[in-house]
Design a protein around this motif. Structure first.
Motif, PDB file in Angstrom:
ATOM      1  N   HIS A  20       0.839  -1.201   0.000  1.00  0.00           N
ATOM      2  CA  HIS A  20       0.000   0.000   0.000  1.00  0.00           C
ATOM      3  C   HIS A  20       0.875   1.252   0.000  1.00  0.00           C
ATOM      4  N   LEU A  21       0.624   2.135  -0.953  1.00  0.00           N
ATOM      5  CA  LEU A  21       1.258   3.455  -1.006  1.00  0.00           C
ATOM      6  C   LEU A  21       0.123   4.452  -0.881  1.00  0.00           C
ATOM      7  N   SER A  22      -0.083   4.948   0.314  1.00  0.00           N
ATOM      8  CA  SER A  22      -1.265   5.755   0.603  1.00  0.00           C
ATOM      9  C   SER A  22      -1.236   7.124  -0.059  1.00  0.00           C
ATOM     10  N   ARG A  23      -2.424   7.637  -0.300  1.00  0.00           N
ATOM     11  CA  ARG A  23      -2.589   9.013  -0.793  1.00  0.00           C
ATOM     12  C   ARG A  23      -2.824   9.979   0.369  1.00  0.00           C
ATOM     13  N   SER A  24      -2.848   9.443   1.589  1.00  0.00           N
ATOM     14  CA  SER A  24      -3.145  10.248   2.778  1.00  0.00           C
ATOM     15  C   SER A  24      -1.875  10.447   3.611  1.00  0.00           C
ATOM     16  N   PRO A  25      -1.447  11.699   3.806  1.00  0.00           N
ATOM     17  CA  PRO A  25      -0.205  11.967   4.533  1.00  0.00           C
ATOM     18  C   PRO A  25      -0.186  11.448   5.976  1.00  0.00           C
ATOM     19  N   ASP A  26      -1.341  11.237   6.590  1.00  0.00           N
ATOM     20  CA  ASP A  26      -1.331  10.743   7.967  1.00  0.00           C
ATOM     21  C   ASP A  26      -1.364   9.211   8.052  1.00  0.00           C
ATOM     22  N   SER A  27      -1.267   8.539   6.917  1.00  0.00           N
ATOM     23  CA  SER A  27      -1.287   7.078   6.879  1.00  0.00           C
ATOM     24  C   SER A  27       0.060   6.489   7.286  1.00  0.00           C
ATOM     25  N   VAL A  28       0.007   5.294   7.899  1.00  0.00           N
ATOM     26  CA  VAL A  28       1.254   4.571   8.199  1.00  0.00           C
ATOM     27  C   VAL A  28       1.922   4.084   6.914  1.00  0.00           C
ATOM     28  N   PHE A  29       1.208   4.160   5.792  1.00  0.00           N
ATOM     29  CA  PHE A  29       1.749   3.738   4.492  1.00  0.00           C
ATOM     30  C   PHE A  29       2.043   4.910   3.565  1.00  0.00           C
ATOM     31  N   TRP A  30       2.242   6.095   4.130  1.00  0.00           N
ATOM     32  CA  TRP A  30       2.572   7.265   3.313  1.00  0.00           C
ATOM     33  C   TRP A  30       3.974   7.072   2.738  1.00  0.00           C
ATOM     34  N   PRO A  31       4.133   7.195   1.398  1.00  0.00           N
ATOM     35  CA  PRO A  31       5.456   7.015   0.789  1.00  0.00           C
ATOM     36  C   PRO A  31       6.498   7.973   1.383  1.00  0.00           C
TER      37      PRO A  31
ATOM     38  N   GLN B 127       1.451  -2.562  -6.410  1.00  0.00           N
ATOM     39  CA  GLN B 127       1.383  -1.389  -5.537  1.00  0.00           C
ATOM     40  C   GLN B 127       0.015  -0.756  -5.710  1.00  0.00           C
ATOM     41  N   LYS B 128      -0.677  -0.596  -4.573  1.00  0.00           N
ATOM     42  CA  LYS B 128      -2.033  -0.061  -4.610  1.00  0.00           C
ATOM     43  C   LYS B 128      -2.103   1.230  -3.797  1.00  0.00           C
ATOM     44  N   GLN B 129      -3.124   2.029  -4.098  1.00  0.00           N
ATOM     45  CA  GLN B 129      -3.323   3.278  -3.362  1.00  0.00           C
ATOM     46  C   GLN B 129      -4.629   3.285  -2.573  1.00  0.00           C
ATOM     47  N   VAL B 130      -5.427   2.261  -2.762  1.00  0.00           N
ATOM     48  CA  VAL B 130      -6.685   2.093  -2.035  1.00  0.00           C
ATOM     49  C   VAL B 130      -6.701   0.666  -1.483  1.00  0.00           C
ATOM     50  N   PRO B 131      -7.629   0.335  -0.589  1.00  0.00           N
ATOM     51  CA  PRO B 131      -7.619  -1.012  -0.007  1.00  0.00           C
ATOM     52  C   PRO B 131      -7.695  -2.164  -1.011  1.00  0.00           C
ATOM     53  N   ASP B 132      -8.492  -2.040  -2.054  1.00  0.00           N
ATOM     54  CA  ASP B 132      -8.708  -3.114  -3.031  1.00  0.00           C
ATOM     55  C   ASP B 132      -7.501  -3.247  -3.963  1.00  0.00           C
ATOM     56  N   ALA B 133      -6.846  -4.404  -3.934  1.00  0.00           N
ATOM     57  CA  ALA B 133      -5.650  -4.635  -4.751  1.00  0.00           C
ATOM     58  C   ALA B 133      -5.947  -4.689  -6.253  1.00  0.00           C
ATOM     59  N   PHE B 134      -7.213  -4.806  -6.628  1.00  0.00           N
ATOM     60  CA  PHE B 134      -7.572  -4.828  -8.052  1.00  0.00           C
ATOM     61  C   PHE B 134      -7.809  -3.423  -8.595  1.00  0.00           C
TER      62      PHE B 134
END
Length: 185
Positions: A54-65, A86-93
């Motif tokens: 997961h590469l989050s789009r949210s800066p407060d995420s534990v997965f923020w790049p 590499q996904k940016q939302v929960p769904d890997a598809f």
């Protein structure tokens, strides 16, 4: 129940951020050991392994790049020949080539493990089932965290996990133990 020769193991979000204490209490403390059992079996039997990060789009995420939480836990480091999604939302598809790549490889069965049960695991399993893949979720190779329900009632990680698996089983996926998967392989 039979595990196909080319069944893909989809290992979701085994990055350092998922271990961050701010995520709160979790269930299933043995989940990573079960994930590693399946990973070793998949590698030993030369079945396809797909690492989803997961590469989050949210800066407060534990997965923020750009910060350590996005890094892969060393014990789950991909090896040569394994796929990386590499996904940016929960769904890997969603927003990835996962469906296309599975179909190109002739893979019709997927086994999903990882975190969090109620989030990325559930959303990925729902889509896999909706797309017609024979989808299995290893209940003891997933975990989640305490969460309040819609009405503000505190729910334990075990309750959240059980409800999520209940949402999936029989409709989107077959929920099964790691032991049963290994016996089917």
């Amino acid at each position: 129940m039979e595990l196909q020769e080319n069944a893909a193991l989809i290992l979701i979000d085994q990055q350092k951020g998922i271990l961050h204490p701010r995520l709160g209490p979790r269930n299933n403390p043995e989940a990573e050991l079960r994930m590693l059992e399946l990973l070793a079996f998949w590698r030993h039997t030369a079945r396809p392994v797909i690492h989803v990060h997961h590469l989050s789009r949210s800066p407060d995420s534990v997965f923020w790049p750009g910060q350590s939480g996005v890094e892969v836990q060393p014990r789950f480091e991909p090896v040569a020949g394994e796929w990386l999604v590499q996904k940016q939302v929960p769904d890997a598809f969603s927003g990835t080539r996962l469906e296309e790549d599975l179909r190109k490889a002739g893979i019709g069965q997927v086994v999903i493990v990882g975190v969090a049960t109620h989030n990325s695991v559930e959303s990925t399993a729902r889509t896999a089932g909706n797309l017609g893949f024979d989808t299995w979720v290893a209940e003891d190779a997933c975990f989640t965290f305490d969460k309040a329900d819609y009405f503000g009632n505190a729910r334990s990680a075990s309750e959240v996990h059980a409800m999520s698996l209940g949402n999936l089983h029989g409709e989107y996926a077959t929920v099964v133990s790691v032991k049963r998967i290994l016996e089917a392989g």
